[in-house]
Design an enzyme around this catalytic site. Structure first.
Site, short mmCIF file in Angstrom:
data_model
loop_
_atom_site.label_atom_id
_atom_site.label_comp_id
_atom_site.label_asym_id
_atom_site.label_seq_id
_atom_site.Cartn_x
_atom_site.Cartn_y
_atom_site.Cartn_z
N VAL A 147 0.85 -1.19 0.00
CA VAL A 147 0.00 0.00 0.00
C VAL A 147 0.89 1.25 0.00
CG1 VAL A 147 -0.39 0.09 2.52
CG2 VAL A 147 -2.09 1.03 0.99
N LYS A 176 9.90 14.28 13.24
CA LYS A 176 8.50 14.71 13.46
C LYS A 176 8.32 15.01 14.95
CE LYS A 176 3.79 12.98 13.50
NZ LYS A 176 2.83 11.96 13.09
C1 LIG Z 1 -4.49 6.43 3.04
C2 LIG Z 1 -3.62 5.81 4.08
C3 LIG Z 1 -2.66 6.58 4.75
C4 LIG Z 1 -1.89 6.02 5.78
N1 LIG Z 1 -1.01 6.80 6.47
C5 LIG Z 1 -0.38 6.28 7.55
C6 LIG Z 1 0.49 7.06 8.35
O1 LIG Z 1 0.76 8.23 8.07
N2 LIG Z 1 1.03 6.49 9.44
C7 LIG Z 1 0.80 5.20 9.79
O2 LIG Z 1 1.27 4.74 10.82
N3 LIG Z 1 0.05 4.41 9.00
C8 LIG Z 1 -0.55 4.92 7.91
N4 LIG Z 1 -1.32 4.13 7.13
C9 LIG Z 1 -1.37 2.70 7.40
C10 LIG Z 1 -0.12 2.06 6.81
O3 LIG Z 1 -0.01 2.34 5.45
C11 LIG Z 1 -0.17 0.57 7.03
O4 LIG Z 1 -0.43 0.30 8.37
C12 LIG Z 1 1.16 -0.05 6.69
O5 LIG Z 1 1.59 0.35 5.44
C13 LIG Z 1 1.07 -1.53 6.75
O6 LIG Z 1 0.47 -2.05 5.61
P1 LIG Z 1 0.46 -3.62 5.46
O7 LIG Z 1 1.87 -4.10 5.48
O8 LIG Z 1 -0.47 -4.16 6.46
O9 LIG Z 1 -0.18 -3.84 4.03
P2 LIG Z 1 0.42 -3.68 2.57
O10 LIG Z 1 1.41 -2.60 2.46
O11 LIG Z 1 -0.76 -3.62 1.66
O12 LIG Z 1 1.20 -5.02 2.32
C14 LIG Z 1 0.53 -6.22 1.99
C15 LIG Z 1 1.53 -7.25 1.54
O13 LIG Z 1 0.85 -8.45 1.30
C16 LIG Z 1 1.23 -8.96 0.05
N5 LIG Z 1 0.14 -9.75 -0.50
C17 LIG Z 1 -1.17 -9.44 -0.52
N6 LIG Z 1 -1.86 -10.41 -1.13
C18 LIG Z 1 -0.96 -11.35 -1.49
C19 LIG Z 1 -1.03 -12.60 -2.17
N7 LIG Z 1 -2.18 -13.10 -2.63
N8 LIG Z 1 0.12 -13.27 -2.38
C20 LIG Z 1 1.30 -12.80 -1.93
N9 LIG Z 1 1.44 -11.62 -1.30
C21 LIG Z 1 0.32 -10.92 -1.08
C22 LIG Z 1 1.56 -7.72 -0.77
O14 LIG Z 1 2.39 -8.03 -1.85
C23 LIG Z 1 2.27 -6.88 0.27
O15 LIG Z 1 3.61 -7.28 0.36
C24 LIG Z 1 -2.06 4.66 6.08
C25 LIG Z 1 -2.94 3.87 5.36
C26 LIG Z 1 -3.73 4.43 4.36
C27 LIG Z 1 -4.68 3.57 3.60
#
Ligand SMILES: Cc1cc2nc3c(=O)[nH]c(=O)nc-3n(C[C@H](O)[C@H](O)[C@H](O)COP(=O)(O)OP(=O)(O)OC[C@H]3O[C@@H](n4cnc5c(N)ncnc54)[C@H](O)[C@@H]3O)c2cc1C
Length: 506
Positions: free
Chosen positions: A47, A80
């Protein structure tokens, strides 16, 4: 459902911020005999918008052994000191939620009580005159420690967090993890295999048919929540009636100089806009409620309010605010977006990953344990943490003063959850801040948001009247002077970065 009694292998699904933070922390916190494999798909990507953090991230970095300056250089980070909220209490309004303490301890009650008592007598300046961090932020200054200690009872340095490039952070952690033996597998997960009797996950089947087997699984697959929400069917608790923003547009723009040492959160008629200064660019985004603003207008609004030229097209994101009722089900814990989402108003999502993995290490089932008690405790503590953060976010909306705008008018008339209603009542009646157990946000944090959003306590604590009005006024005047002098001695934020941790030019 029962767990495998002896966990010897962990499989992390997903390699975004959550996946790599989990890998780094688990590798440090669990015995090296437990193998850790991380599966991610470059084709799916991450994301990549989580760029603002809170000071607890420094603890994470220390635990996983990241050198702070090297981490800043590798992730194009800036420092920050807090978040500036503008427009939340009506046009032209502005306040800071600065990290660190307010004032200096005195007697038996919080600093803000003396300030409230003095203000009622016309003897006090702004609440933020007494915060070293707020003053440093307002003047664009930064150093980890003051050249000379500001004074007895005052901190020797500035409480701080970071803004960083999320993709670079994941890459930085990946490099560290791979050096320490975490095995990365590239591939798209096509199926989640489960034990027919217990329901526990046994393997992830990748495209092409290869199985990645494990004893325990961490779901870091982002909003998809493939394992916990998908295979294990953990129910989602929807909080969008309290926090109805459900879309965001994110766009980078050219770097804004001088680099501000704080995040900006600017209210607009159906949500708010973030601005996050990084060394190589500025991160921008508009968070909005689709019931009140259409996507085209949102994009126009964002592009019209950038600090420099857009470097890409706005990227749309859709979400529902809420959480999985059980973050740990069977032999799977979800972290990051797979566990839940609350908008980034107070930069809490990355912190929830950190606290989730820390809790998991604390409660990790010992060999032979069923894991039932650990799982129940994990789920209860996780729920509490989410609920308290949720309440803090709702306060920003509920206490708005943007009259005549449908989105904001609707936020003010909504009944807050009972847990928040109690906090508001206690503050309104006597400036009291109720914090229970290990609540994330501190007393100064709550006070700044209450006061910044215009909530006025009827009276200050009687304890603040133990000293005379003259003593109170003298104490506050001294503090404001000491604060201003200490901040004056700090270098500019940008100069500090240039000297200690400038990232390579992109
Ligand atoms: C608009 C927005 C703004 C944000 N701003 C902030 C902020 O300022 N500060 C903060 O603390 N948090 C913020 N966040 C939250 C933050 O972005 C997330 O908490 C953080 O990036 C963690 O994301 P994640 O790793 O859970 O998911 P993702 O980054 O989506 O990672 C998911 C992973 O799973 C893998 N994956 C998914 N499906 C499959 C599959 N079928 N097979 C293999 N791999 C797969 C992908 O390839 C990826 O590696 C924000 C979120 C949003 C939506």
């Amino acid at each position: 459902m029962t767990e495998a009694p002896h966990i010897q292998s962990i499989v992390i699904a997903g390699g975004g911020t959550a996946g790599w933070m989990a890998a780094a922390a688990l590798r440090q916190g669990l015995p090296s005999s437990i193998s850790i494999t991380l599966v991610e798909s470059e084709a799916i990507g991450i994301v990549g918008v989580g760029e603002a953090t809170i000071p607890q991230i420094r603890l994470f970095n220390a635990v996983v052994g990241l050198d702070e300056d090297a981490f800043i250089r590798a992730t194009q980070a800036t420092f920050k000191l807090g978040i500036e909220f503008s427009g939340w209490s009506g046009p032209g309004s502005r306040y800071l939620h600065a990290f660190g303490p307010l004032g200096r301890p005195l007697g038996m009650t919080g600093f803000h009580q003396y300030w409230l008592a003095a203000r009622a007598g016309g003897e006090a300046g702004s609440l933020w005159d007494y915060s070293l961090t707020a003053q440093a932020a307002a003047r664009g200054r930064f150093a980890r420690t003051f050249p000379a200690p500001p004074g007895p009872g005052l901190p020797a340095g500035l409480a701080h967090a970071f803004h960083f490039d999320a993709a670079l952070f994941a890459a930085h952690l990946r490099a560290v993890c791979e050096l320490r033996g975490v095995v990365r597998q590239e591939g798209v997960i096509r199926a989640v295999r489960q034990d027919a009797a217990s329901g526990a996950i046994t393997a992830l089947t990748l495209e092409g048919g290869r199985d990645i087997v494990g004893d325990f699984f961490i779901d870091c697959t982002g909003f998809r929540s493939l394992l916990l929400g998908g295979a294990l069917g953990a129910a989602f608790e929807d909080w969008s009636h309290w926090l109805p923003c459900d879309r965001a547009l994110a766009v980078p723009s050219g770097s804004e100089r001088p680099l501000k040492p704080y995040t900006m959160a600017m209210a607009h008629d159906a949500g708010w806009q973030w601005r996050i200064p990084l060394q190589h660019r500025t991160g921008n985004g508009l968070v909005y409620a689709s019931a009140f603003l259409d996507d085209d207008t949102a994009a126009q609004r964002l592009l019209a309010n950038l600090p420099g030229p857009a470097l890409a097209d706005p990227r749309p994101l859709r979400f529902t605010t809420g959480r999985r009722r059980e973050a740990w089900r069977a032999n799977c814990v979800a972290l990051g977006l797979a566990a839940g989402f609350m908008e980034p108003l107070e930069s809490t999502s990355i912190h929830l990953i950190q606290s989730g993995v820390q809790r998991l290490i604390d409660l990790f089932p010992a060999p032979g344990a069923t894991g039932h008690a650990e799982r129940a405790a994990y789920n209860r503590l996780t729920e509490r943490e989410y609920v308290r953060i949720r309440d803090f976010l709702i306060l920003h909306y509920w206490a708005n003063a943007r009259h005549g705008e449908a989105f904001w008018d609707a936020r003010r008339v909504l009944d807050p959850p009972g847990t928040l209603a109690e906090k508001i009542a206690l503050f309104e009646e006597g400036g009291r801040v109720l914090r229970e157990e290990e609540e994330l946000f501190t007393e100064p944090g709550w006070v700044q948001v209450f006061v910044g959003q215009g909530i006025e306590p009827a009276r200050a604590s009687t304890l603040a009247h133990i000293i005379t009005p003259q003593q109170r006024a003298g104490y506050l005047a001294d503090l404001a002077r000491i604060t201003a002098r200490a901040v004056e001695a700090l270098p500019a934020h940008e100069a500090f970065i240039a000297r200690h941790c400038a990232a390579p030019a992109v």
